[in-house]
Design a protein around this motif. Sequence first.
Motif, mmCIF file in Angstrom:
data_model
loop_
_atom_site.group_PDB
_atom_site.id
_atom_site.type_symbol
_atom_site.label_atom_id
_atom_site.label_comp_id
_atom_site.label_asym_id
_atom_site.label_seq_id
_atom_site.Cartn_x
_atom_site.Cartn_y
_atom_site.Cartn_z
ATOM 1 N N ARG A 1 0.864 -1.182 0.000
ATOM 2 C CA ARG A 1 0.000 0.000 0.000
ATOM 3 C C ARG A 1 0.903 1.236 0.000
ATOM 4 O O ARG A 1 1.927 1.235 0.685
ATOM 5 C CB ARG A 1 -0.875 0.018 1.249
ATOM 6 N N PRO A 2 0.526 2.305 -0.718
ATOM 7 C CA PRO A 2 1.347 3.523 -0.727
ATOM 8 C C PRO A 2 1.177 4.337 0.549
ATOM 9 O O PRO A 2 0.639 5.443 0.537
ATOM 10 C CB PRO A 2 0.863 4.259 -1.978
ATOM 11 N N GLU A 3 1.625 3.749 1.659
ATOM 12 C CA GLU A 3 1.519 4.378 2.975
ATOM 13 C C GLU A 3 2.845 4.229 3.688
ATOM 14 O O GLU A 3 3.531 3.217 3.546
ATOM 15 C CB GLU A 3 0.445 3.666 3.815
ATOM 16 N N GLY A 4 3.213 5.198 4.472
ATOM 17 C CA GLY A 4 4.415 5.084 5.304
ATOM 18 C C GLY A 4 5.701 4.969 4.507
ATOM 19 O O GLY A 4 5.960 5.782 3.625
ATOM 20 N N GLN A 5 6.479 3.939 4.839
ATOM 21 C CA GLN A 5 7.793 3.751 4.220
ATOM 22 C C GLN A 5 7.952 2.337 3.695
ATOM 23 O O GLN A 5 7.294 1.420 4.160
ATOM 24 C CB GLN A 5 8.901 3.933 5.263
ATOM 25 N N LEU A 6 8.876 2.195 2.752
ATOM 26 C CA LEU A 6 9.392 0.883 2.370
ATOM 27 C C LEU A 6 10.848 0.849 2.789
ATOM 28 O O LEU A 6 11.502 1.894 2.931
ATOM 29 C CB LEU A 6 9.290 0.636 0.867
ATOM 30 N N PHE A 7 11.366 -0.354 2.960
ATOM 31 C CA PHE A 7 12.754 -0.546 3.351
ATOM 32 C C PHE A 7 13.399 -1.514 2.376
ATOM 33 O O PHE A 7 12.739 -2.383 1.813
ATOM 34 C CB PHE A 7 12.832 -1.107 4.778
ATOM 35 N N CYS A 8 14.689 -1.367 2.207
ATOM 36 C CA CYS A 8 15.460 -2.273 1.371
ATOM 37 C C CYS A 8 16.776 -2.547 2.090
ATOM 38 O O CYS A 8 17.452 -1.612 2.522
ATOM 39 C CB CYS A 8 15.718 -1.664 -0.004
ATOM 40 N N GLN A 9 17.112 -3.826 2.214
ATOM 41 C CA GLN A 9 18.370 -4.203 2.856
ATOM 42 C C GLN A 9 19.159 -5.108 1.916
ATOM 43 O O GLN A 9 18.603 -5.999 1.284
ATOM 44 C CB GLN A 9 18.101 -4.935 4.173
ATOM 45 N N PHE A 10 20.464 -4.850 1.832
ATOM 46 C CA PHE A 10 21.347 -5.677 1.019
ATOM 47 C C PHE A 10 22.726 -5.691 1.652
ATOM 48 O O PHE A 10 23.053 -4.850 2.486
ATOM 49 C CB PHE A 10 21.411 -5.178 -0.427
ATOM 50 N N GLU A 11 23.526 -6.668 1.246
ATOM 51 C CA GLU A 11 24.895 -6.786 1.733
ATOM 52 C C GLU A 11 25.843 -6.738 0.542
ATOM 53 O O GLU A 11 25.533 -7.251 -0.530
ATOM 54 C CB GLU A 11 25.079 -8.095 2.499
ATOM 55 N N VAL A 12 26.993 -6.125 0.735
ATOM 56 C CA VAL A 12 28.002 -5.984 -0.317
ATOM 57 C C VAL A 12 29.145 -6.952 -0.046
ATOM 58 O O VAL A 12 29.629 -7.050 1.085
ATOM 59 C CB VAL A 12 28.532 -4.532 -0.376
ATOM 60 N N PHE A 13 29.569 -7.656 -1.083
ATOM 61 C CA PHE A 13 30.669 -8.612 -0.990
ATOM 62 C C PHE A 13 31.769 -8.245 -1.985
ATOM 63 O O PHE A 13 31.500 -7.628 -3.012
ATOM 64 C CB PHE A 13 30.181 -10.029 -1.311
ATOM 65 N N GLY A 14 32.987 -8.653 -1.689
ATOM 66 C CA GLY A 14 34.091 -8.487 -2.630
ATOM 67 C C GLY A 14 34.675 -7.089 -2.689
ATOM 68 O O GLY A 14 35.359 -6.742 -3.647
ATOM 69 N N ALA A 15 34.455 -6.285 -1.677
ATOM 70 C CA ALA A 15 34.970 -4.910 -1.663
ATOM 71 C C ALA A 15 36.363 -4.873 -1.045
ATOM 72 O O ALA A 15 36.742 -5.746 -0.269
ATOM 73 C CB ALA A 15 34.028 -4.004 -0.871
ATOM 74 N N THR A 16 37.103 -3.842 -1.390
ATOM 75 C CA THR A 16 38.422 -3.652 -0.786
ATOM 76 C C THR A 16 38.272 -2.966 0.563
ATOM 77 O O THR A 16 37.306 -2.252 0.806
ATOM 78 C CB THR A 16 39.328 -2.797 -1.698
ATOM 79 N N ALA A 17 39.225 -3.197 1.439
ATOM 80 C CA ALA A 17 39.199 -2.582 2.771
ATOM 81 C C ALA A 17 39.556 -1.107 2.669
ATOM 82 O O ALA A 17 40.288 -0.686 1.787
ATOM 83 C CB ALA A 17 40.175 -3.296 3.703
ATOM 84 N N GLY A 18 39.035 -0.331 3.602
ATOM 85 C CA GLY A 18 39.357 1.090 3.655
ATOM 86 C C GLY A 18 40.753 1.316 4.209
ATOM 87 O O GLY A 18 41.415 0.408 4.709
ATOM 88 N N LYS A 19 41.223 2.553 4.127
ATOM 89 C CA LYS A 19 42.574 2.896 4.600
ATOM 90 C C LYS A 19 42.656 2.919 6.117
ATOM 91 O O LYS A 19 43.672 2.624 6.696
ATOM 92 C CB LYS A 19 42.998 4.247 4.024
ATOM 93 N N GLN A 20 41.541 3.275 6.772
ATOM 94 C CA GLN A 20 41.493 3.301 8.233
ATOM 95 C C GLN A 20 40.846 2.009 8.725
ATOM 96 O O GLN A 20 40.012 1.436 8.037
ATOM 97 C CB GLN A 20 40.666 4.500 8.710
#
Length: 184
Positions: free
Chosen positions: A85-104
């Motif tokens: 129903r077009p009421e309130g909010q929708l949510f979307c959840q996902f996970e990311v794989f295969g990324a490089t690590a950050g510098k910190q």
Amino acid sequence: MEIRVPEGETPGWRGLSRELELPVGVSQVRVAVRDLTGGALGSVLQRVVVPPPQGLHVSTPIVTDKVDKSGVKPTALLAVHRVFRPEGQLFCQFEVFGATAGKQPATSNVVAGFELFAPDGHPALVSPVTAIAPDSGGRLVRLLGFPIAGLADGTYDLALLVKDEGTGDMVERHEAFTLARETS
């Protein structure tokens, strides 16, 4: 595993997630459910293809209108439908794989945003690209929420944009859902 309906709640659909570690290749997952009071039994078989871990990729997004706020961080509750129903909010959840690590420490190079395209193809909502911080286990999980109140009925295209700024790899994932004032 046993699931009980809490006292005072009406029986109905329940989302349940169970994490499985599967090898690269093709697997089959069978889920069987038995109603202890009536003895009814049902099962489903799902073919799952696990690709080799190469480069940046994104899990299948969960699109839902409910979140579980009982844990440390809110998580999306699995919806077995794609009509809301077009009421309130929708949510979307996902996970990311295969990324490089950050510098910190405890950072990543991954940023993500989204665009929601209306049934006529025009952008209904645009989210700026922001960094995804790793959780305490090092996982890159994004839960986003967006308002749908007042949007017209029809089928929408949610375009998720994910980029690893360390490598320049980019993934665009599309998920369709429908808004309808009358749902079955």
